[in-house]
Structures are given as structure tokens and as C-alpha cells.
Design an enzyme around this catalytic site. Structure first.
Site, PDB file in Angstrom:
ATOM      1  N   HIS A 182       0.714  -1.176  -0.037  1.00 15.76           N
ATOM      2  CA  HIS A 182      -0.025   0.101  -0.129  1.00 15.76           C
ATOM      3  C   HIS A 182       1.089   1.409  -0.005  1.00 15.76           C
ATOM      4  O   HIS A 182       1.742   1.331   0.544  1.00 15.76           O
ATOM      5  CB  HIS A 182      -1.000  -0.042   1.143  1.00 15.76           C
ATOM      6  CG  HIS A 182      -0.371   0.164   2.510  1.00 15.76           C
ATOM      7  ND1 HIS A 182      -0.202   1.395   2.988  1.00 15.76           N
ATOM      8  CD2 HIS A 182      -0.316  -0.669   3.399  1.00 15.76           C
ATOM      9  CE1 HIS A 182       0.112   1.452   4.445  1.00 15.76           C
ATOM     10  NE2 HIS A 182      -0.020   0.061   4.596  1.00 15.76           N
ATOM     11  N   ASP A 197       5.797   2.607   7.392  1.00 13.77           N
ATOM     12  CA  ASP A 197       4.752   1.872   7.159  1.00 13.77           C
ATOM     13  C   ASP A 197       4.075   2.785   6.036  1.00 13.77           C
ATOM     14  O   ASP A 197       3.412   3.692   6.459  1.00 13.77           O
ATOM     15  CB  ASP A 197       4.267   1.678   8.527  1.00 13.77           C
ATOM     16  CG  ASP A 197       2.750   1.094   8.276  1.00 13.77           C
ATOM     17  OD1 ASP A 197       2.322   0.407   7.199  1.00 13.77           O
ATOM     18  OD2 ASP A 197       1.944   1.174   9.197  1.00 13.77           O
ATOM     19  N   GLU A 219      -5.025   1.734   2.419  1.00  8.22           N
ATOM     20  CA  GLU A 219      -5.018   0.557   3.259  1.00  8.22           C
ATOM     21  C   GLU A 219      -5.132   1.045   4.769  1.00  8.22           C
ATOM     22  O   GLU A 219      -5.964   0.317   5.645  1.00  8.22           O
ATOM     23  CB  GLU A 219      -3.622  -0.162   3.156  1.00  8.22           C
ATOM     24  CG  GLU A 219      -3.488  -1.396   3.912  1.00  8.22           C
ATOM     25  CD  GLU A 219      -3.002  -1.336   5.302  1.00  8.22           C
ATOM     26  OE1 GLU A 219      -3.089  -2.295   6.035  1.00  8.22           O
ATOM     27  OE2 GLU A 219      -2.827  -0.211   5.864  1.00  8.22           O
ATOM     28  N   GLU A 220      -4.689   2.256   5.329  1.00  8.42           N
ATOM     29  CA  GLU A 220      -4.823   2.415   6.646  1.00  8.42           C
ATOM     30  C   GLU A 220      -6.236   2.773   6.975  1.00  8.42           C
ATOM     31  O   GLU A 220      -6.481   3.135   8.363  1.00  8.42           O
ATOM     32  CB  GLU A 220      -3.779   3.769   6.644  1.00  8.42           C
ATOM     33  CG  GLU A 220      -2.389   3.372   6.494  1.00  8.42           C
ATOM     34  CD  GLU A 220      -1.814   2.590   7.531  1.00  8.42           C
ATOM     35  OE1 GLU A 220      -2.499   2.169   8.536  1.00  8.42           O
ATOM     36  OE2 GLU A 220      -0.659   2.380   7.584  1.00  8.42           O
ATOM     37  N   ASP A 273       3.879  -5.682   4.020  1.00  4.51           N
ATOM     38  CA  ASP A 273       3.794  -4.632   4.992  1.00  4.51           C
ATOM     39  C   ASP A 273       4.652  -4.617   6.203  1.00  4.51           C
ATOM     40  O   ASP A 273       5.525  -5.800   6.203  1.00  4.51           O
ATOM     41  CB  ASP A 273       2.185  -4.607   5.183  1.00  4.51           C
ATOM     42  CG  ASP A 273       1.783  -3.454   5.807  1.00  4.51           C
ATOM     43  OD1 ASP A 273       2.408  -2.518   6.260  1.00  4.51           O
ATOM     44  OD2 ASP A 273       0.602  -3.226   5.524  1.00  4.51           O
ATOM     45  N   HIS A 289       3.582   3.706  13.354  1.00  2.00           N
ATOM     46  CA  HIS A 289       2.683   4.778  13.549  1.00  2.00           C
ATOM     47  C   HIS A 289       3.265   5.747  14.476  1.00  2.00           C
ATOM     48  O   HIS A 289       2.400   6.613  15.114  1.00  2.00           O
ATOM     49  CB  HIS A 289       1.293   4.045  14.022  1.00  2.00           C
ATOM     50  CG  HIS A 289       0.587   3.429  13.065  1.00  2.00           C
ATOM     51  ND1 HIS A 289      -0.992   3.403  12.944  1.00  2.00           N
ATOM     52  CD2 HIS A 289       0.935   2.817  11.795  1.00  2.00           C
ATOM     53  CE1 HIS A 289      -1.019   2.722  11.852  1.00  2.00           C
ATOM     54  NE2 HIS A 289      -0.147   2.513  11.400  1.00  2.00           N
TER      55      HIS A 289
END
Length: 348
Positions: A65, A174, A204-205, A227, A316
Site C-alpha cells: 500500500h 509503514d 489501506e490505513e 507490509d 505509527h
């Protein structure tokens, strides 16, 4: 390793639903690497590399992604301060003291602000922050802000990629590291066993939206998602909490909260990595999910799916960290899996 490309891929903006800049970079890098390249209505990039073995007409979808967690402007306050909504999952305490980039008519830097600790009550000092406790300070009056920014403009985090020892550190490792891995694999892949549908997905998130659409369109026989995954190999972590560790190799996903990987794909990846002396570790992620779920389930008959995961610390946050050797091992494993997939007995 092409660190300059990894740096470009990680630093460029691309919040969910606003992936144009990273998509344009991907399209530029794909020139000459695939037999066909297209963009679907949702914004997924699809690069097809055909197998030279004409009797082998199966399809392998590989998904990485393009989007990164970000924000969107919801309101412009008096004083020029911005209110925002998150695009993707955030731990609110990681927002403190961060710089962001608001992508309006032009890119403008803002800073995440909140109530100063000096004027907090005792109760406020001890409670966990919420995203609604924060605002974005643009350093401009409301009229100046409104010349450049409107409700609905995307916001991304501001942090450059640096090398730290054997690791790379940046915002949006990420999942830009997987975008990098897929591009570099296509660069090296000469004779895949089956037709490869390299898919750079969107959104995707916020719920695997791009992968769901792409898998429905491609209808793959096999699926591999790329990922990041948690590397909780830091002080205070119990052995059973680590998930993965940096520098111990690429991770072969067994399951996450949204997918139980096909036992045949897991066995194939383990066997292939071992035979080709590629360091690997097993991954069981008890929370969270990846494009693996969409790749596995959204084709007409489903696919035999698994995932190659890149161990990453501080996920994140703006200080995400991955080990260069793990990144290289991920490229190596993906390449050899795509070359050897027709040599495995998928019936057992």
C-alpha cells in the site's frame, strides 16, 4: 541498497485518499519494469510482469500500500488554528510537539499544539491525551490561512529519512518500505513462474479499500501482501510480546487479526527461505491487519495468500525504524518465491 530511492519513497506525501504524489513517483519508477502498467478508478497502480512459461497461466497478486497515516482539515478556527480528523490509526500521545505539512494550494508547515502543562489542572496532567486535545498552529492569521488552506485539505507528518547504524529511520516506513521492496523486486525479477500482478494499493490505513477493489478485479490464484509489522524488541518487552526483532530477517506472516494465512503459502515461504539461506522469522500479530485480508478474500474464488512482513520499531510514529538487512531479505524472499512458485506442490 538504493537508499536515495527509499528516502524519496518514504518522505513523499500520500495520506489515504490523497495518494497522487506517491502514485506519480511509483509510475515514474515503474518505467521499463513491467509489461503493462495501469491505474484503476480508485487509484491503485497495477504493474503486470508476464511469465515466459506460456502454459503457466496462473496469476500472483503482490500488494504494497502507498498511503501513509495522516490527517484532514475539518475546521479553521479564529486565530488561524486548524482542527483535524485522523486518516488512519494514531496513538494521540505521539502527536505532541510534531511538525506537519498541510497540503493546500501550496504546502505549508504547521505544528501540533495542545494546552501547556503549566496551566493544566492536576487531573489534566495525569489523563491520557485524545486527538481532540490537539490543534495545528500555522503561525498565521485566519485570513492568511484561508488564502491557502480549506476544509478537506490533507495533512501529513514532517520527518526525513536518516540512516542510524544498520537501520533506516523515518515517518511512513509503514508502508513505503514495502513500496520500495516491490519496485526493487520488479527490477530484479527476470522470469517469474506465473504472471505477476504487482499492485500498489490505496487507502489501506482506513480499511484495506484499495486491495479489496484490486483483488476483485485481478481475481488472483495466489496472493502475497507486503507490509510492516511490529518489532517490540526494546527494553521492557517480554519475550512473548516481541512479535519480531530487528536484524533477525524478514518475517513470514502466520496470522494477524484479520487473516489466517494459507498454511500452504506459509510452508512454501519457509521452505523457500531456508533453501536459499534467506534469514526469516515467524510473525503472529494478534492485533491489526494488512492488505493480506483483501488479497486473500476478495477474488471470486479467494486466493492462496500469505504475507512477507518487514519488522519495524515504533510503528505509527514519526521515528519508525527498520533494519537494512531485513529489507534486503524481504526483497530476496519475494523474488525467489515469484520465481519458484510453480515448483511447489500446492495440493497437499
Amino acid at each position: 541498497m538504493n537508499i536515495s530511492l527509499l528516502k524519496k519513497v518514504c518522505e513523499i506525501a500520500g495520506a489515504p485518499g490523497f495518494e497522487k504524489r506517491i502514485r506519480d513517483l511509483v509510475l515514474e519508477e515503474l518505467q521499463g519494469l513491467a509489461d503493462e502498467v495501469s491505474v484503476d478508478n480508485l487509484g491503485n497502480v497495477l504493474a503486470i510482469k508476464k511469465s515466459k512459461k506460456s502454459e503457466k497461466n496462473k496469476k500472483v497478486m503482490v500488494a504494497a500500500h502507498m498511503d501513509e497515516i495522516g490527517f484532514i482539515v475539518t475546521h479553521i478556527e479564529e486565530g488561524g488554528f486548524l482542527r483535524f480528523h485522523t486518516l488512519g490509526g494514531f496513538d494521540p500521545k505521539t502527536l505532541t510537539a510534531q511538525r506537519v505539512i498541510v497540503h493546500g494550494k501550496k504546502d505549508l508547515v504547521g505544528v501540533m499544539g495542545s494546552k501547556p502543562i503549566h496551566v493544566m489542572s492536576s487531573e489534566e496532567k495525569t489523563k491520557l491525551p485524545k486527538t481532540t486535545d490537539f490543534f495545528i498552529d500555522m503561525g498565521m492569521s485566519k485570513s492568511e490561512v484561508e488564502m491557502h488552506i480549506k476544509v478537506g485539505d490533507p495533512i501529513t507528518r514532517d520527518r526525513e529519512l536518516i540512516e542510524m547504524g544498520d537501520c533506516v529511520n523515518c515517518k511512513s516506513i509503514d508502508n513505503r518500505v514495502a513500496v520500495f521492496i516491490l519496485i526493487e523486486t520488479l527490477r530484479q525479477l527476470k522470469d517469474p513462474a506465473y504472471d505477476v500482478y504487482a499492485t500498489f494499493t490505496v487507502q489501506e490505513e482506513v480499511g484495506l479499500r484499495g486491495a479489496n477493489v484490486a483483488a476483485h478485479s485481478i481475481n488472483p490464484d495466489f496472493g502475497i501482501a507486503l507490509d510492516t509489522t511490529i518489532a517490540y524488541d526494546v527494553p521492557g518487552a517480554a519475550a512473548h510480546e516481541k512479535i519480531t526483532e530487528l536484524g533477525k530477517g524478514t518475517a513470514i506472516k502466520i496470522m494477524d487479526a484479520m487473516t489466517i494465512c494459507d498454511y500452504r503459502m506459509v510452508a512454501f515461504m519457509k521452505q523457500t527461505a531456508t533453501q536459499h539461506h534467506i534469514p526469516w522469522q515467524a510473525e503472529i500479530l494478534t492485533a491489526g491487519g494488512t492488505d493480506t485480508a483483501g488479497v486473500q478474500r476478495m477474488g471470486k474464488q479467494g486466493s492462496i495468500a500469505g504475507a512477507i512482513s518487514i519488522p519495524t520499531r515504533h510503528l505509527h510514529q514519526v521515528i519508525e525504524m527498520a533494519h537494512k538487512a531485513d529489507i534486503q531479505a524481504s526483497i530476496d524472499l519475494l523474488k525467489v518465491c515469484l520465481e519458484k512458485m510453480d515448483q511447489y506442490d500446492w495440493q497437499h
